[in-house]
Write an enzyme that holds these catalytic residues in place. Structure first.
Site, PDB file in Angstrom:
ATOM      1  CE  LYS A  68      -4.041   2.019   0.532  1.00  0.00           C
ATOM      2  NZ  LYS A  68      -3.791   2.812  -0.668  1.00  0.00           N
ATOM      3  CE  LYS A  92       3.988   7.001   5.919  1.00  0.00           C
ATOM      4  NZ  LYS A  92       3.294   7.980   5.074  1.00  0.00           N
ATOM      5  CE  LYS A 104       4.697   7.607  -1.478  1.00  0.00           C
ATOM      6  NZ  LYS A 104       3.956   7.998  -0.280  1.00  0.00           N
ATOM      7  CB  SER A 347      -5.959   4.675   1.944  1.00  0.00           C
ATOM      8  OG  SER A 347      -5.716   5.737   1.061  1.00  0.00           O
TER       9      SER A 347
END
Ligand code: NAD
Length: 418
Positions: A68, A92, A104, A347
């Site tokens: 993610k 995170k 990413k 998200s």
């Protein structure tokens, strides 16, 4: 020498690996980027010519769940930057307790030089490059620097055309009409404001006695500024890449927000004076909030910092060397991997809504976000206090990394991988 974000991300991991006494095999595994998709996107320009742009998708670790992480459009984006950002995403998602790994994406482009139709062709081209690597159970991109809901909408459309079916959970940060979540646009800023509240409680201070200066007035910085101003903090400065807008008595952030949205500059705003862009970093405030790009505070300018504490809303804004110097001055840093997780948290809510095909009200989302952010902060603070009993040098970043790395290691062990 230019600060390399990947070196910084690795250094932060090595630092906690030493404290946790991880073995070499585990460290090597955690340093590894599991997959990298890279290539060039050819975009047909409006004048008929074709231009190529370098692009990447980095997938760091998916032991806990699908990769993610956002997609960045920036002319200085590099493979190493994207890899670093994917590593930070792994920590995170672990810290905020959502079932994802870290990924990413990035394209080396200055989107301001493209027309809207060129930008759309670039966005679709990027998805064609990475389509095989993504999906709602594989890797779920989202917006980051210079990307937004409109771009996510084009990207989802391209992706669904390629796979020949609907999969709205394959990207988050979408327009509401395509399955986006209420509250996603402002989520990183709102989540950061909840973290600031928890931090200020620990400092035993009243909100109105806390002065805040914010570097960066994009999605993250502007909403963060708005939320903290509205909840009673004294926001004395905000900045963009051109200027710092300063008022020692406190800015009317709502008015500055509307002014900047209308004029794309702080120039001409009557409620504060203009200083050079970098002046925001040297202000004597209770909380400095870097919310622009990585390496904002480095060895070169750390001596200019006069803030009492730092809350990192950008990814990687304080380099490890600068952090060491700040720690010696007893300046506490609330790290990015905790402070800016509000975006990925909402998200996650968007993805859950997409999978269930059932949509929630905004109040429900804000309340769920607050719960996640409050418990992530409490867990990191408890770990910080625990670590502080054995070393005077413990940092909030080490505490956050300690929790995240242990969680990821346990997931890899549960898979029989380690
Ligand atoms: P954005 O493109 O919306 O805004 C970036 C802002 O930074 C702009 O206002 C720009 O003018 C400013 N800026 C750039 N260079 C600057 C400089 N030298 N000095 C002052 N301001 C400068 O991007 P964003 O989405 O707000 O992201 C900002 C940071 O937050 C990035 O590090 C990003 O990775 C991180 N982040 C974003 C999200 C998200 O949901 N968008 C989530 C978590 C973390």
């Amino acid at each position: 020498m230019k600060n390399n974000p990947l070196e910084n991300a690795r250094q932060q991991l090595l630092d906690i690996a030493k404290i946790l006494e991880l073995d070499k095999k585990t460290i090597d595994r955690l340093l590894k980027i599991e997959n990298l998709v890279s290539g060039e996107i050819s975009v047909k320009l409006d004048n008929g010519k074709t231009k190529k742009f370098k692009a990447w998708r980095s997938q760091h670790n998916n032991a806990v769940g699908p990769y993610k992480g956002g997609i960045r459009f920036h002319e200085e984006t590099t493979e190493e930057e994207v890899k670093a950002l994917s590593m930070w995403m792994t920590w995170k998602t672990a810290i905020v307790g959502i079932p994802y790994g870290g990924g990413k994406g990035g394209v080396a482009v200055n989107p301001k030089t493209l027309s809207k139709s060129e930008l759309q062709r670039l966005s679709r081209g990027y998805i064609r490059l990475i389509a095989k690597a993504i999906g709602s159970d594989k890797d779920i991109p989202a917006p980051d620097v210079n990307t937004n809901a409109e771009i996510m909408g084009w990207m989802l459309d391209e992706y669904e055309k390629i796979i020949g079916r609907k999969d709205p959970g394959a990207l988050t940060g979408k327009p509401l009409e395509l399955g986006g979540s209420r509250g996603r646009t402002e989520a990183t800023g709102l989540g950061g404001s909840y973290v600031l509240d928890s931090f200020v409680k620990k400092l035993k201070k009243q909100k109105k006695a806390v002065s805040v200066a914010i570097q960066g007035f994009g999605n993250v910085g502007s909403y963060f500024a708005k939320f903290v101003h509205d909840s009673g903090y004294k926001v004395v400065a905000v900045s963009d890449s051109k200027n710092t807008l300063y008022n020692e008595k406190g800015l009317d952030v709502g008015k500055a927000f509307d002014y900047k949205a209308k004029n794309d500059t702080f120039k001409g705003f009557v409620g504060g004076k203009l200083l050079p862009s970098e002046a925001v970093l040297g202000l004597n405030v209770d909380i400095l909030v870097p919310a622009a790009l990585e390496n904002a505070v480095s060895e070169e300018n750390v001596s200019k910092i006069n803030a009492k504490n730092i809350l990192e809303m950008a990814n990687g804004p304080v380099t490890p060397k600068a952090e060491e110097i700040l720690a010696n001055k007893k300046i506490l840093i609330v790290p990015d991997v905790l402070a800016n997780t509000g975006g990925v948290a909402v998200s996650y809510f968007e993805w859950v809504q997409n999978l269930a095909n059932y949509y929630w009200e905004k109040e429900e989302i804000s309340a769920k976000l607050k719960k996640l952010m409050d418990s992530a902060f409490a867990a990191v603070w408890a770990e910080y206090e625990r670590m502080s009993k054995t070393t005077k040098k413990a940092t909030l970043r080490q505490a956050a990394y300690s929790l995240a790395v242990q969680k990821v290691v346990k997931a890899m062990q549960a898979r029989g991988e380690l």
